[in-house]
Design a protein around this motif. Sequence first.
Motif, PDB file in Angstrom:
ATOM      1  N   CYS A 104     -33.965   9.374  -0.353  1.00  0.00           N
ATOM      2  CA  CYS A 104     -34.797  10.566  -0.196  1.00  0.00           C
ATOM      3  C   CYS A 104     -36.275  10.229  -0.229  1.00  0.00           C
ATOM      4  CB  CYS A 104     -34.467  11.556  -1.315  1.00  0.00           C
ATOM      5  SG  CYS A 104     -35.123  13.206  -1.027  1.00  0.00           S
ATOM      6  N   HIS A 105     -37.072  10.993   0.526  1.00  0.00           N
ATOM      7  CA  HIS A 105     -38.521  10.801   0.460  1.00  0.00           C
ATOM      8  C   HIS A 105     -39.067  11.189  -0.911  1.00  0.00           C
ATOM      9  CE1 HIS A 105     -38.338  15.093   1.458  1.00  0.00           C
ATOM     10  NE2 HIS A 105     -39.568  15.191   0.989  1.00  0.00           N
ATOM     11  N   CYS A 155     -30.644  11.257  -1.484  1.00  0.00           N
ATOM     12  CA  CYS A 155     -31.126  12.550  -1.022  1.00  0.00           C
ATOM     13  C   CYS A 155     -30.303  13.709  -1.562  1.00  0.00           C
ATOM     14  CB  CYS A 155     -31.121  12.601   0.502  1.00  0.00           C
ATOM     15  SG  CYS A 155     -31.754  14.168   1.120  1.00  0.00           S
ATOM     16  N   ALA A 156     -31.012  14.629  -2.211  1.00  0.00           N
ATOM     17  CA  ALA A 156     -30.398  15.883  -2.632  1.00  0.00           C
ATOM     18  C   ALA A 156     -31.075  17.066  -1.962  1.00  0.00           C
ATOM     19  CB  ALA A 156     -30.489  16.029  -4.151  1.00  0.00           C
ATOM     20  N   CYS A 157     -32.233  16.815  -1.300  1.00  0.00           N
ATOM     21  CA  CYS A 157     -32.981  17.918  -0.697  1.00  0.00           C
ATOM     22  C   CYS A 157     -32.372  18.346   0.633  1.00  0.00           C
ATOM     23  CB  CYS A 157     -34.448  17.529  -0.508  1.00  0.00           C
ATOM     24  SG  CYS A 157     -34.788  16.409   0.859  1.00  0.00           S
ATOM     25  N   GLY A 158     -31.621  17.422   1.261  1.00  0.00           N
ATOM     26  CA  GLY A 158     -30.945  17.759   2.512  1.00  0.00           C
ATOM     27  C   GLY A 158     -31.810  17.623   3.744  1.00  0.00           C
ATOM     28  N   ASP A 159     -33.090  17.278   3.554  1.00  0.00           N
ATOM     29  CA  ASP A 159     -34.001  17.171   4.695  1.00  0.00           C
ATOM     30  C   ASP A 159     -34.118  15.747   5.234  1.00  0.00           C
ATOM     31  OD1 ASP A 159     -34.608  19.829   4.673  1.00  0.00           O
ATOM     32  OD2 ASP A 159     -36.366  19.610   3.394  1.00  0.00           O
ATOM     33  N   CYS A 160     -33.596  14.794   4.487  1.00  0.00           N
ATOM     34  CA  CYS A 160     -33.770  13.398   4.888  1.00  0.00           C
ATOM     35  C   CYS A 160     -32.633  12.981   5.821  1.00  0.00           C
ATOM     36  CB  CYS A 160     -33.800  12.492   3.657  1.00  0.00           C
ATOM     37  SG  CYS A 160     -35.071  12.979   2.477  1.00  0.00           S
TER      38      CYS A 160
HETATM   39 ZN    ZN Z   1     -34.107  14.166   0.763  1.00  0.00          ZN
END
Ligand code: ZN
Length: 102
Positions: free
Chosen positions: A55-56, A61-66
């Motif tokens: 993840c950035h 990644c837990a934000c789902g945007d990566c």
């Molecule tokens: Zn992420």
Amino acid sequence: MSDIRAGDLVECIDDTPNRPESQIMPDLGAIYTVTNIRAVGDGASVRLKELTPSCHLGGVCACGDCGWDAGRFRKVYRPNGEFIASLFCDVPDRVEAPELVD
Ligand SMILES: [Zn+2]
């Protein structure tokens, strides 16, 4: 633009991280299932069923945007029902269409 769609099988053709923080990378030559693809800038970001990107924000990644650049993958065409059916269709004796020459 990428021809990859969610649900496609893709082969990793580039496993070189662009950034040092990209610690989780797909394996070169490995086959993955695309769960999501979305446009990002000039390219597209791919999420895989088998692997979660780093993840950035740090960590897994837990934000789902990566995701990974779609250019790292090429679509794998698998035999499907349509293809199997085409094998049993009547094949014309002669193909009318001219050959395409670049
Ligand atoms: Zn992420």
